[in-house]
Scaffold this active site. Structure first.
Site, PDB file in Angstrom:
ATOM      1  N   HIS A 108      -2.595  -1.138  -3.386  1.00 51.22           N
ATOM      2  CA  HIS A 108      -3.756  -0.270  -3.223  1.00 51.22           C
ATOM      3  C   HIS A 108      -3.615   0.972  -4.097  1.00 51.22           C
ATOM      4  O   HIS A 108      -2.774   1.832  -3.853  1.00 51.22           O
ATOM      5  CB  HIS A 108      -3.907   0.158  -1.753  1.00 51.22           C
ATOM      6  CG  HIS A 108      -4.158  -0.993  -0.840  1.00 51.22           C
ATOM      7  ND1 HIS A 108      -3.891  -0.955   0.515  1.00 51.22           N
ATOM      8  CD2 HIS A 108      -4.648  -2.242  -1.077  1.00 51.22           C
ATOM      9  CE1 HIS A 108      -4.209  -2.110   1.065  1.00 51.22           C
ATOM     10  NE2 HIS A 108      -4.671  -2.909   0.117  1.00 51.22           N
ATOM     11  N   ASP A 154      -4.609  -4.840   5.761  1.00 51.78           N
ATOM     12  CA  ASP A 154      -5.035  -5.680   4.650  1.00 51.78           C
ATOM     13  C   ASP A 154      -4.044  -6.821   4.423  1.00 51.78           C
ATOM     14  O   ASP A 154      -2.829  -6.626   4.439  1.00 51.78           O
ATOM     15  CB  ASP A 154      -5.159  -4.832   3.376  1.00 51.78           C
ATOM     16  CG  ASP A 154      -5.849  -5.576   2.252  1.00 51.78           C
ATOM     17  OD1 ASP A 154      -6.660  -6.464   2.552  1.00 51.78           O
ATOM     18  OD2 ASP A 154      -5.590  -5.251   1.078  1.00 51.78           O
ATOM     19  N   SER A 180       0.852  -1.192   0.000  1.00 52.56           N
ATOM     20  CA  SER A 180       0.000   0.000   0.000  1.00 52.56           C
ATOM     21  C   SER A 180       0.887   1.240   0.000  1.00 52.56           C
ATOM     22  O   SER A 180       1.676   1.440  -0.915  1.00 52.56           O
ATOM     23  CB  SER A 180      -0.957  -0.028   1.200  1.00 52.56           C
ATOM     24  OG  SER A 180      -1.860   1.059   1.145  1.00 52.56           O
TER      25      SER A 180
END
Length: 360
Positions: free
Chosen positions: A205, A302, A178
């Site tokens: 992401h 995540d 991310s």
């Protein structure tokens, strides 16, 4: 009170961002600049900021040139790119992340659209606050030089272990990242060899419109083919698939026993689309028995829940990025705390551990 510098040639966008920031009690707009040249003067004057917001396309000095200026000055102020979705801007946004910007926010298409403006405000403040947790030492040039020297020794070690570990390679490699991920991936993906013997899937992401440019840039740097994932693609060994921004990615099997990708406009999970947990959960019903996973820099958690479920049913070996080399230590920290990480490694060693790992 955290101080923010806004750099944008649009008076409207400067006002919109100022209003969003000024509505918060613990942050304020310290200065505004209409281009990078004016902002560079502020830096030369030694004005202090906790975060910088910078547009890409501006007159006199654009966002790319400004980031190059910061790099030359070894100025370690966390910088967030606020970019449009235009094709040119998408490519330049990836370049901005290479130069040291820690993340980016996509400008709303229509400022008058209340929902789009509210979504932009939420993302902007979320990522500004993320900057307060950034490990600035990762951005320092001397540290990068040390990593380069360590790089060569890691490769040598890998060559010694190839024969011993060849038969234990995974059926698939999965990487989640991310904040700080686009740049971190440039230290991982180019080290994979086309004869690695399994497909590599990456969930970074990113919103729609930017992952194609990320895949193209990684493809330029790598010996493996790197492409943006498309619905129905059959997974092939030695190819790197980048999850499409704004879509959820999963894997399924067809009647021939081939694994293929499903790219759908499903709902976000925990605000994420693509989401690493969703892809990992899809591996539960796959034919892949040995799964190698890398958890790179990023805020949030995540990937953790997906790994917890996957470890109950598959042979899984997970490498997480070390805190000292992460821009933001959120995702690796979450996975480590949950006990689903087998080894913690510095960024420059992640690829080596995934290529020569032994699944449990």
């Amino acid at each position: 009170m955290k101080k923010i510098l806004i750099i944008d040639d649009s008076a409207l966008m400067r006002r919109v961002m100022s209003d969003i920031i000024q509505s918060e009690a613990d942050v304020c707009v310290a200065d505004i600049a209409e281009n990078g040249f004016v902002a560079a003067q502020y830096i030369v004057e030694n004005r202090q900021y906790d975060c910088i917001l910078v547009d890409i396309n501006m007159p006199k000095m654009d966002g790319i040139a400004f980031l190059q200026f910061l790099k030359e000055k070894q100025c370690m102020i966390p910088t967030l790119v606020v970019s449009s979705i235009a094709s040119r801007s998408a490519k330049e946004t990836i370049r901005a992340l290479e130069l040291g910007a820690y993340d980016f926010v996509r400008k709303p298409g229509q400022i008058a659209d209340t929902n789009a403006k509210d979504d932009f405000a939420t993302q902007l403040m979320q990522k500004i606050r993320c900057s307060f947790e950034i490990n600035n030492s990762v951005m320092h040039e001397e540290k990068k030089q040390k990593q380069k020297s360590l790089n060569s020794s890691a490769v040598k070690t890998g060559k010694k272990e190839v024969e011993r570990c060849k038969h234990e390679k995974g059926d698939i490699i999965f990487i989640a990242s991310s904040t700080g991920g686009p740049k971190a991936l440039q230290s991982v993906i180019p080290k994979f060899s086309p004869d690695i013997g399994c497909p590599i899937v990456v969930v970074q992401h990113m919103p729609a419109g930017f992952t194609r440019s990320l895949a193209d840039r990684l493809n330029e740097m790598s010996s493996c083919k790197v492409i943006e994932a498309e619905d129905g693609m059959v997974l092939e060994n030695g190819i790197v698939y980048i999850a499409k921004g704004g879509f959820q990615l999963s894997v399924s099997m067809n009647v021939k026993g081939e694994h293929y990708l499903s790219v759908k406009k499903d709902e976000p999970r925990n605000g994420l689309r693509p989401c690493a947990d969703i892809f990992l959960e899809s591996l539960l019903d796959s034919g892949y028995r040995n799964v190698l996973c890398g958890v790179l820099t990023g805020m949030g958690s995540d990937g953790t829940n997906g790994l917890v479920q996957l470890k109950k049913m598959k042979k899984v070996y997970t490498v997480s990025q070390s805190e000292s080399t992460c821009v933001v230590y959120g995702m690796p920290r979450s996975a480590e705390k949950e006990g689903v990480v087998d080894i913690v490694a510095d960024l420059q060693d992640i690829a080596h551990h995934l290529m020569y790992a032994k699944t449990k």
